[in-house]
Design a protein around this motif. Sequence first.
Motif, mmCIF file in Angstrom:
data_model
loop_
_atom_site.group_PDB
_atom_site.id
_atom_site.type_symbol
_atom_site.label_atom_id
_atom_site.label_comp_id
_atom_site.label_asym_id
_atom_site.label_seq_id
_atom_site.Cartn_x
_atom_site.Cartn_y
_atom_site.Cartn_z
ATOM 1 N N GLY A 10 0.707 -1.225 -0.134
ATOM 2 C CA GLY A 10 0.079 0.057 0.012
ATOM 3 C C GLY A 10 0.871 1.292 -0.060
ATOM 4 N N LEU A 11 1.892 1.188 0.952
ATOM 5 C CA LEU A 11 2.757 2.500 0.998
ATOM 6 C C LEU A 11 3.624 2.661 -0.445
ATOM 7 C CD1 LEU A 11 3.771 5.122 2.632
ATOM 8 C CD2 LEU A 11 5.479 3.499 3.651
ATOM 9 N N GLY A 12 4.068 1.653 -0.848
ATOM 10 C CA GLY A 12 4.714 1.600 -2.009
ATOM 11 C C GLY A 12 4.022 2.131 -3.174
ATOM 12 N N LEU A 13 2.718 1.678 -3.497
ATOM 13 C CA LEU A 13 1.879 2.157 -4.591
ATOM 14 C C LEU A 13 1.598 3.738 -4.203
ATOM 15 C CD1 LEU A 13 -0.635 -0.697 -5.017
ATOM 16 C CD2 LEU A 13 1.228 0.076 -6.615
ATOM 17 N N SER A 14 1.243 4.160 -2.989
ATOM 18 C CA SER A 14 0.876 5.409 -2.787
ATOM 19 C C SER A 14 2.127 6.443 -3.056
ATOM 20 C CB SER A 14 0.519 5.621 -1.241
ATOM 21 O OG SER A 14 1.945 5.301 -0.468
ATOM 22 N N LEU A 15 3.241 5.813 -2.944
ATOM 23 C CA LEU A 15 4.352 6.678 -3.352
ATOM 24 C C LEU A 15 4.799 6.937 -4.893
ATOM 25 C CD1 LEU A 15 6.823 6.105 -0.440
ATOM 26 C CD2 LEU A 15 5.590 8.131 -0.599
ATOM 27 N N ILE A 16 4.391 5.856 -5.541
ATOM 28 C CA ILE A 16 4.768 5.926 -6.961
ATOM 29 C C ILE A 16 3.694 6.089 -7.741
ATOM 30 C CG2 ILE A 16 4.083 3.252 -7.497
ATOM 31 C CD1 ILE A 16 6.761 2.845 -8.558
ATOM 32 N N VAL A 17 2.736 5.937 -7.407
ATOM 33 C CA VAL A 17 1.427 6.241 -8.453
ATOM 34 C C VAL A 17 1.253 7.745 -8.376
ATOM 35 C CG1 VAL A 17 -0.991 5.898 -8.962
ATOM 36 C CG2 VAL A 17 0.324 4.095 -7.806
ATOM 37 N N ALA A 18 2.106 8.589 -9.107
ATOM 38 C CA ALA A 18 2.015 9.957 -9.097
ATOM 39 C C ALA A 18 2.625 10.433 -10.540
ATOM 40 C CB ALA A 18 2.669 10.744 -7.935
ATOM 41 N N ILE A 19 2.084 11.685 -11.080
ATOM 42 C CA ILE A 19 2.696 12.130 -12.092
ATOM 43 C C ILE A 19 3.974 12.408 -12.053
ATOM 44 C CG2 ILE A 19 2.697 13.945 -13.933
ATOM 45 C CD1 ILE A 19 -0.512 13.803 -13.576
ATOM 46 N N GLY A 20 5.079 11.987 -12.583
ATOM 47 C CA GLY A 20 6.571 12.159 -12.376
ATOM 48 C C GLY A 20 7.214 11.846 -13.512
ATOM 49 N N ALA A 21 8.561 12.327 -13.460
ATOM 50 C CA ALA A 21 9.336 11.865 -14.946
ATOM 51 C C ALA A 21 9.564 10.584 -15.204
ATOM 52 C CB ALA A 21 10.741 12.686 -14.460
ATOM 53 N N GLN A 22 9.685 9.601 -14.356
ATOM 54 C CA GLN A 22 9.805 8.485 -14.527
ATOM 55 C C GLN A 22 8.510 7.862 -15.267
ATOM 56 O OE1 GLN A 22 9.916 5.509 -11.350
ATOM 57 N NE2 GLN A 22 12.048 4.763 -12.105
ATOM 58 N N ASN A 23 7.297 7.989 -14.476
ATOM 59 C CA ASN A 23 6.120 7.572 -14.933
ATOM 60 C C ASN A 23 5.799 7.996 -16.267
ATOM 61 O OD1 ASN A 23 5.568 5.911 -12.832
ATOM 62 N ND2 ASN A 23 4.404 7.525 -11.592
ATOM 63 N N ALA A 24 6.002 9.481 -16.691
ATOM 64 C CA ALA A 24 5.704 9.860 -18.023
ATOM 65 C C ALA A 24 6.383 9.219 -19.121
ATOM 66 C CB ALA A 24 6.029 11.395 -17.883
ATOM 67 N N PHE A 25 7.720 9.012 -18.707
ATOM 68 C CA PHE A 25 8.515 8.099 -19.654
ATOM 69 C C PHE A 25 8.003 6.613 -20.039
ATOM 70 C CE2 PHE A 25 12.360 5.648 -21.074
ATOM 71 C CZ PHE A 25 12.628 6.242 -22.092
ATOM 72 N N VAL A 26 7.537 6.206 -18.924
ATOM 73 C CA VAL A 26 7.193 4.658 -19.069
ATOM 74 C C VAL A 26 5.919 4.789 -19.991
ATOM 75 C CG1 VAL A 26 6.213 2.841 -17.794
ATOM 76 C CG2 VAL A 26 8.274 3.975 -16.952
#
Length: 201
Positions: A10-26
Amino acid sequence: MLSPLLAGLGLGLSLIVAIGAQNAFVLRQGLRREHVAVVVLLCALSDAVLIALGVWGLGTLIEQAGWLLAVVRIAGAAFLVWYGIRSAVRSFRPGTLGAESGGSPIPFRTAVITVLALTWLNPHVYLDTVVLLGSIGASYGDDQWWFAVGAMLGSVLWFSALGFGSRLLEPLFARPIAWRILDAAIALVMLALAASLLIGL
């Protein structure tokens, strides 16, 4: 065992599921169907290493080395500015985009270097993944590694969904204007993140 694992997930997902540089590239690579498996794998493996280091105790050392975070901030900001400008150029020059591919193919080596830079030159990765997850994981005592496994699983699930699930948006990106809007949004995200890194110095 189950509680620490779910807490880490839960905490891992809450930190990673956000608009960011890495997510935008993926997301962009997923839409283009270019090197998706490798990009997703590198993101997940990088997170796994950082989470393990955090639980192992590296977070405490990072908190004490303020100069190291400053160096990473400057390097990360420089890279984000460069990537943001590239995205902005793509959005303002229709000739660089194609209706089906969103531009010329990115070489495998470039994709690998880009995703590694977006991951390892991001100081927020060290603050969130190493320091925060590490310190919370340590509170679980002997079960801290189950917490770490949960956080790693969250990373695998998210990047897999983002990279391979983005193809569901292909009908939306059948037109060049959609790619221009995406690249403009990516440019804004990258430049805003770069500014936030420099302001935080």
